[in-house]
Design an enzyme around this catalytic site. Structure first.
Site, PDB file in Angstrom:
ATOM      1  CD  GLU A   1       1.914  -5.500   5.624  1.00  0.00           C
ATOM      2  OE1 GLU A   1       2.737  -6.373   5.973  1.00  0.00           O
ATOM      3  OE2 GLU A   1       1.144  -5.646   4.672  1.00  0.00           O
TER       4      GLU A   1
ATOM      5  CB  ALA B   1      -0.889  -0.017   1.229  1.00  0.00           C
TER       6      ALA B   1
HETATM    7  N1  CAA Z   1       4.603   3.285  -0.494  1.00  0.00           N
HETATM    8  C1  CAA Z   1       5.021   4.444  -1.006  1.00  0.00           C
HETATM    9  N2  CAA Z   1       6.196   4.620  -1.642  1.00  0.00           N
HETATM   10  C2  CAA Z   1       6.996   3.546  -1.753  1.00  0.00           C
HETATM   11  C3  CAA Z   1       6.645   2.291  -1.234  1.00  0.00           C
HETATM   12  C4  CAA Z   1       5.371   2.181  -0.586  1.00  0.00           C
HETATM   13  N3  CAA Z   1       4.917   1.015  -0.109  1.00  0.00           N
HETATM   14  N4  CAA Z   1       7.654   1.420  -1.478  1.00  0.00           N
HETATM   15  C5  CAA Z   1       8.591   2.091  -2.140  1.00  0.00           C
HETATM   16  N5  CAA Z   1       8.205   3.399  -2.307  1.00  0.00           N
HETATM   17  C6  CAA Z   1       8.941   4.464  -2.970  1.00  0.00           C
HETATM   18  C7  CAA Z   1      10.082   4.956  -2.112  1.00  0.00           C
HETATM   19  O1  CAA Z   1       9.619   5.873  -1.141  1.00  0.00           O
HETATM   20  C8  CAA Z   1      10.981   5.594  -3.150  1.00  0.00           C
HETATM   21  O2  CAA Z   1      10.414   6.831  -3.520  1.00  0.00           O
HETATM   22  P1  CAA Z   1      11.384   8.169  -3.523  1.00  0.00           P
HETATM   23  O3  CAA Z   1      12.339   7.897  -4.637  1.00  0.00           O
HETATM   24  O4  CAA Z   1      10.413   9.252  -3.810  1.00  0.00           O
HETATM   25  O5  CAA Z   1      12.029   8.216  -2.188  1.00  0.00           O
HETATM   26  C9  CAA Z   1      10.792   4.661  -4.359  1.00  0.00           C
HETATM   27  O6  CAA Z   1       9.571   3.960  -4.139  1.00  0.00           O
HETATM   28  C10 CAA Z   1      11.898   3.637  -4.488  1.00  0.00           C
HETATM   29  O7  CAA Z   1      12.009   2.957  -3.256  1.00  0.00           O
HETATM   30  P2  CAA Z   1      13.389   2.863  -2.431  1.00  0.00           P
HETATM   31  O8  CAA Z   1      14.253   4.017  -2.723  1.00  0.00           O
HETATM   32  O9  CAA Z   1      13.012   2.617  -1.005  1.00  0.00           O
HETATM   33  O10 CAA Z   1      14.013   1.553  -3.104  1.00  0.00           O
HETATM   34  P3  CAA Z   1      15.014   0.515  -2.416  1.00  0.00           P
HETATM   35  O11 CAA Z   1      15.452  -0.391  -3.523  1.00  0.00           O
HETATM   36  O12 CAA Z   1      16.027   1.178  -1.588  1.00  0.00           O
HETATM   37  O13 CAA Z   1      14.076  -0.332  -1.401  1.00  0.00           O
HETATM   38  C11 CAA Z   1      12.112  -1.550  -0.731  1.00  0.00           C
HETATM   39  C12 CAA Z   1      13.020  -1.113  -1.891  1.00  0.00           C
HETATM   40  C13 CAA Z   1      12.861  -2.485   0.211  1.00  0.00           C
HETATM   41  C14 CAA Z   1      10.910  -2.292  -1.342  1.00  0.00           C
HETATM   42  C15 CAA Z   1      11.643  -0.310   0.065  1.00  0.00           C
HETATM   43  O14 CAA Z   1      11.135   0.645  -0.869  1.00  0.00           O
HETATM   44  C16 CAA Z   1      10.553  -0.585   1.059  1.00  0.00           C
HETATM   45  O15 CAA Z   1      10.805  -1.100   2.133  1.00  0.00           O
HETATM   46  N6  CAA Z   1       9.279  -0.207   0.717  1.00  0.00           N
HETATM   47  C17 CAA Z   1       8.156  -0.321   1.616  1.00  0.00           C
HETATM   48  C18 CAA Z   1       7.663  -1.748   1.752  1.00  0.00           C
HETATM   49  C19 CAA Z   1       6.528  -1.822   2.747  1.00  0.00           C
HETATM   50  O16 CAA Z   1       6.680  -1.523   3.913  1.00  0.00           O
HETATM   51  N7  CAA Z   1       5.329  -2.266   2.269  1.00  0.00           N
HETATM   52  C20 CAA Z   1       4.143  -2.412   3.102  1.00  0.00           C
HETATM   53  C21 CAA Z   1       3.286  -1.194   2.971  1.00  0.00           C
HETATM   54  S1  CAA Z   1       1.929  -1.193   4.097  1.00  0.00           S
HETATM   55  C22 CAA Z   1       0.763  -2.239   3.423  1.00  0.00           C
HETATM   56  O17 CAA Z   1       0.953  -2.768   2.343  1.00  0.00           O
HETATM   57  C23 CAA Z   1      -0.491  -2.467   4.238  1.00  0.00           C
HETATM   58  C24 CAA Z   1      -1.401  -3.519   3.710  1.00  0.00           C
HETATM   59  O18 CAA Z   1      -1.507  -4.600   4.249  1.00  0.00           O
HETATM   60  C25 CAA Z   1      -2.238  -3.286   2.540  1.00  0.00           C
END
Ligand code: CAA
Length: 257
Positions: A131, A65
């Protein structure tokens, strides 16, 4: 940029939906989830479409999300929006959904893949429910579907730590049906969708519903559900055609009736 790209007829009977927010690793914001759901509901009514492939890009299926969008929401905002009721609409679809997953399938991305009927993974796919690391828990089915897919102990370990697991682990544990080289994952998913699309549609629909009931019913009730559907299929023209074609040693012509 369109958050969702749609290619109908990419193969006979197959539609391809591509999540298209590469700048945020296909984070599932509200607009994207709304468009995905509306498109799936339209395709459900489209007789030319028999199977649907959902994919992202090589780097990410979907990284969950959209955290930036929901970070400041209150519980009441969440309750009133009730975003996850859209996922129930996807769950009720009768047509077959195949997830073609490469790269990150995290949080809601992992949950979306698990909502599909079959997952084909590229060797670079990474799954997880991270999460917990941002102060919440999976909200779109992760705590329930991951347990059913990989078992309680593993699901608990990965949900409580937020760690990711690989495509190979996902295949060994039964979450995905196959791992293929990254250049082939979409092709393999499309081929599979085309093969399913060439099967008798009512039988496909009832087979899907019957398999999904195994999640929800007791064995006794599930066997009963299956048996009713088996008997019901003898009311279709396709059953008569399929069995006649077998005996006449020819290819059946399905009518979807
Ligand atoms: N929401 C919003 N933006 C996100 C995102 C997310 N879930 N995941 C990645 N992005 C964005 C980053 O913020 C970044 O944007 P900026 O360039 O503007 O900073 C861009 O995508 C690229 O991401 P990273 O620079 O972080 O890339 P990375 O290769 O260093 O890391 C990753 C990749 C490990 C996937 C890392 O992005 C990450 O941990 N993302 C979040 C994963 C997460 O926590 N997901 C769960 C969300 S909550 C949910 O899903 C609830 C549910 O049950 C429905």
């Amino acid at each position: 940029m369109q958050p969702l790209l749609i290619e109908k007829g990419i193969r006979p009977g197959v539609a391809l939906l591509r999540l298209n927010r590469p700048e945020s690793l296909n984070a599932l914001n509200r607009a994207l989830v709304a468009e995905l759901t509306e498109t799936l509901l339209q395709l459900e009514k489209d007789d030319e479409v028999k199977a649907i492939v959902i994919t992202g890009n090589e780097r990410a299926f979907a990284a969950g999300a959209d955290i930036k969008e929901m970070a400041n929401d209150s519980a009441i905002d969440m309750l009133l929006l009730d975003q996850f009721q859209r996922w129930d609409q996807i769950k009720r679809l009768k047509k077959v959904l195949i997830a073609a997953v490469s790269g990150y399938a995290l949080g809601g991305g992992c949950e979306l893949a698990m909502l599909c009927d079959i997952i084909i993974a590229s060797e670079t796919a990474q799954f997880g429910q991270p999460e917990i690391k941002i102060g919440v828990i999976p909200g779109a089915g992760g705590t329930q579907r991951l347990v059913r897919a990989i078992g309680k102990s593993r699901a608990m370990e990965y949900i409580l730590t937020g760690r990711f697991f690989s495509a190979q682990q996902a295949a060994a544990w039964g979450l995905v049906s196959r791992v293929v080289p990254v250049e082939l994952y979409l092709e393999e998913a499309l081929k599979l969708a085309e093969e399913i699309a060439s099967m008798p549609p009512i039988a496909v629909q009832l087979a899907k519903q019957s398999v999904l009931k195994a999640y929800e019913l007791s064995l006794e009730e599930g066997l009963h559900f299956e048996r009713r559907n088996f008997y019901l299929l003898f009311a279709t023209e396709d059953q008569k055609e399929g069995m006649r074609a077998f005996m006449e040693k020819r290819t059946p012509q399905w009518k979807g009736r």
